[in-house]
Design an enzyme around this catalytic site. Structure first.
Site, PDB file in Angstrom:
ATOM      1  N   ASP A   1      -3.145  -2.923  -4.969  1.00 23.49           N
ATOM      2  CA  ASP A   1      -2.031  -3.486  -5.025  1.00 23.49           C
ATOM      3  C   ASP A   1      -1.009  -4.049  -6.154  1.00 23.49           C
ATOM      4  O   ASP A   1      -0.100  -4.196  -5.630  1.00 23.49           O
ATOM      5  CB  ASP A   1      -2.779  -5.194  -4.129  1.00 23.49           C
ATOM      6  CG  ASP A   1      -2.836  -5.466  -2.544  1.00 23.49           C
ATOM      7  OD1 ASP A   1      -3.337  -4.860  -2.619  1.00 23.49           O
ATOM      8  OD2 ASP A   1      -3.875  -6.803  -2.526  1.00 23.49           O
TER       9      ASP A   1
ATOM     10  N   HIS B   1      -9.021  -2.478  -4.652  1.00 23.83           N
ATOM     11  CA  HIS B   1      -8.569  -2.728  -3.415  1.00 23.83           C
ATOM     12  C   HIS B   1      -7.535  -3.380  -3.878  1.00 23.83           C
ATOM     13  O   HIS B   1      -5.981  -3.171  -4.559  1.00 23.83           O
ATOM     14  CB  HIS B   1      -8.150  -3.275  -2.322  1.00 23.83           C
ATOM     15  CG  HIS B   1      -7.103  -3.477  -1.480  1.00 23.83           C
ATOM     16  ND1 HIS B   1      -6.926  -2.430  -0.583  1.00 23.83           N
ATOM     17  CD2 HIS B   1      -6.599  -4.288  -1.331  1.00 23.83           C
ATOM     18  CE1 HIS B   1      -5.705  -2.529   0.271  1.00 23.83           C
ATOM     19  NE2 HIS B   1      -5.276  -3.686  -0.332  1.00 23.83           N
TER      20      HIS B   1
ATOM     21  N   HIS C   1      -0.464 -11.792  -4.797  1.00 20.63           N
ATOM     22  CA  HIS C   1       1.180 -11.031  -4.995  1.00 20.63           C
ATOM     23  C   HIS C   1       1.579 -11.814  -5.587  1.00 20.63           C
ATOM     24  O   HIS C   1       2.668 -11.201  -6.363  1.00 20.63           O
ATOM     25  CB  HIS C   1       0.989 -10.974  -3.624  1.00 20.63           C
ATOM     26  CG  HIS C   1       0.208  -9.055  -2.735  1.00 20.63           C
ATOM     27  ND1 HIS C   1       0.740  -7.967  -2.948  1.00 20.63           N
ATOM     28  CD2 HIS C   1      -0.888  -9.561  -1.813  1.00 20.63           C
ATOM     29  CE1 HIS C   1      -0.351  -7.855  -1.781  1.00 20.63           C
ATOM     30  NE2 HIS C   1      -0.794  -8.059  -1.672  1.00 20.63           N
TER      31      HIS C   1
ATOM     32  N   HIS D   1       0.765  -1.087  -0.213  1.00 20.47           N
ATOM     33  CA  HIS D   1       0.386  -0.201  -0.505  1.00 20.47           C
ATOM     34  C   HIS D   1       1.298   1.485   0.170  1.00 20.47           C
ATOM     35  O   HIS D   1       0.770   2.182  -0.956  1.00 20.47           O
ATOM     36  CB  HIS D   1      -0.507  -0.256   1.051  1.00 20.47           C
ATOM     37  CG  HIS D   1      -1.450  -1.274   1.288  1.00 20.47           C
ATOM     38  ND1 HIS D   1      -2.431  -1.407   2.327  1.00 20.47           N
ATOM     39  CD2 HIS D   1      -2.177  -2.171   0.653  1.00 20.47           C
ATOM     40  CE1 HIS D   1      -2.845  -2.563   2.633  1.00 20.47           C
ATOM     41  NE2 HIS D   1      -2.841  -3.089   1.225  1.00 20.47           N
TER      42      HIS D   1
END
Length: 276
Positions: A236, A232, A262, A74
Site C-alpha cells: 500500500d 500488504h 492511507h 494496488h
C-alpha cells in the site's frame, strides 16, 4: 521513459462496490499514471486525491471532479514495482461518476504479470536523490523516510488484535522478498465485514481477494507467505508514495512506518515531494 509495449483488457469487480469493471491498460507517450473515461482524464498525483479513508480515491479536480476512481493503490504499486513511468487505464464510458480499479486477487500480482505479458518499451527514468529526511507523526502512527546509499528498504509495523499481527514488524528487501510483497492480499477483521457491507462498502470481498482475520486468532484463507497482511501494508505505501510522481523504490531511502494507513501515507508523501 518506460511504458508498456502493447495494450491489454482485464475484467474484475470493485472491492468496495462489487460492480464489475472491464478496463483497458494502454501505453502512453506522457509521463504519469492516468485514468480516463471518454474525454475525462485524471493524473494520479497528490493534488488529485479526494479521499484516503478506506482506500485512495482520485478525481479530475480541475474539471469539477465529475470523474472519480477508487482503490488505485494496488495498481500504483504494480506500476512502481515494474518501473513504469507512464501508463493509462481506460474505463468504459459508463453513466457513473465513480468507478473502481478491479480488485482482482487483492494484491498487485496479476497487474505485474499482465505488465510482463504486454512487454515494456523504453527505460525507467532516473529519479532525483532524496536530500533530507521526512518525518510525519500523528498519535501513535509515524512515517520516517531517511536517505541512504543503498536501494530503498521498507520496514512496517502493525499492531492488530491478532496473535500473528500484534506489534509485528516486517521488512521489505528488494533482493529477497519483493515477490512476497507483490502477492500480499488486502485484509481485514472478519467481524467487521457485515458492518462495512451495511454501509455500502466491501461488497466485492471474497475469500479469494481478501484475507480475513478471525476472532479465534486465525485467518479465513491460507496465507501466501508469513505475515501476509503486514506485507500488504508495505504494498500500500509503495502505491501511495508513487503519487508524488517519483518512484519510491528508486529514491534510495530507508522507510520506516509504524501503525499507519492511507491517510498518513498521503500526508508523508506530500512532505516527501518537497525533499528532492
Amino acid at each position: 521513459m518506460k511504458t508498456l509495449k502493447s495494450s491489454f483488457n482485464i475484467k474484475g469487480v470493485g472491492l468496495m462496490s462489487g460492480v464489475e469493471f472491464e478496463v483497458k491498460i494502454k501505453p502512453t507517450d506522457s509521463k504519469g499514471i492516468y485514468f480516463t473515461k471518454g474525454d475525462k482524464k485524471i493524473l494520479a498525483n497528490l493534488g488529485n486525491v479526494v479521499s484516503a479513508d478506506h482506500c485512495v480515491v482520485v478525481a479530475n479536480i480541475s474539471e469539477g471532479a465529475n470523474f472519480k476512481v477508487a482503490l488505485i493503490e494496488h495498481f500504483m504499486a504494480a506500476c512502481a514495482i515494474s518501473g513504469l513511468d507512464g501508463v493509462e487505464m481506460e474505463f468504459p464510458n459508463l453513466p457513473v461518476d465513480m468507478v473502481e480499479v478491479p480488485i482482482l486477487d487483492g494484491s498487485s500480482k496479476v497487474w505485474v504479470e499482465k505488465f510482463n505479458e504486454a512487454g515494456f518499451e523504453g527505460e525507467s527514468e532516473e529519479v532525483p536523490a532524496l536530500k533530507t529526511p521526512v518525518t510525519f507523526q500523528k498519535g501513535k502512527s509515524a512515517v520516517i523516510i531517511m536517505p541512504q546509499e543503498d536501494e530503498t528498504k521498507i520496514t512496517y509495523a502493525v499492531n492488530f488484535n491478532h496473535p500473528e499481527l500484534n506489534n509485528r514488524w516486517v521488512e521489505m528487501n528488494q533482493d529477497v522478498n519483493l515477490n512476497e510483497i507483490v502477492e500480499a492480499r488486502t485484509f481485514g477483521y472478519l467481524k467487521d465485514l457485515e458492518t462495512f457491507q451495511k454501509m455500502g462498502l466491501s461488497k466485492g470481498v471474497t475469500i479469494d481477494n481478501t484475507v480475513g482475520m478471525t476472532d479465534e486468532g486465525g485467518f479465513t484463507t491460507e496465507l501466501r507467505s508469513k505475515y501476509e497482511p503486514n506485507k500488504h501494508k508495505i504494498l500500500d505505501i509503495i502505491g501511495d508514495l508513487y503519487l508524488t510522481g517519483i518512484n519510491p523504490l528508486k529514491i534510495k531511502a530507508n522507510i520506516i512506518v509504524k501503525e499507519a494507513g492511507h491517510a498518513l501515507h498521503i500526508e508523508a508523501a506530500k512532505l516527501l515531494k518537497n525533499c528532492f
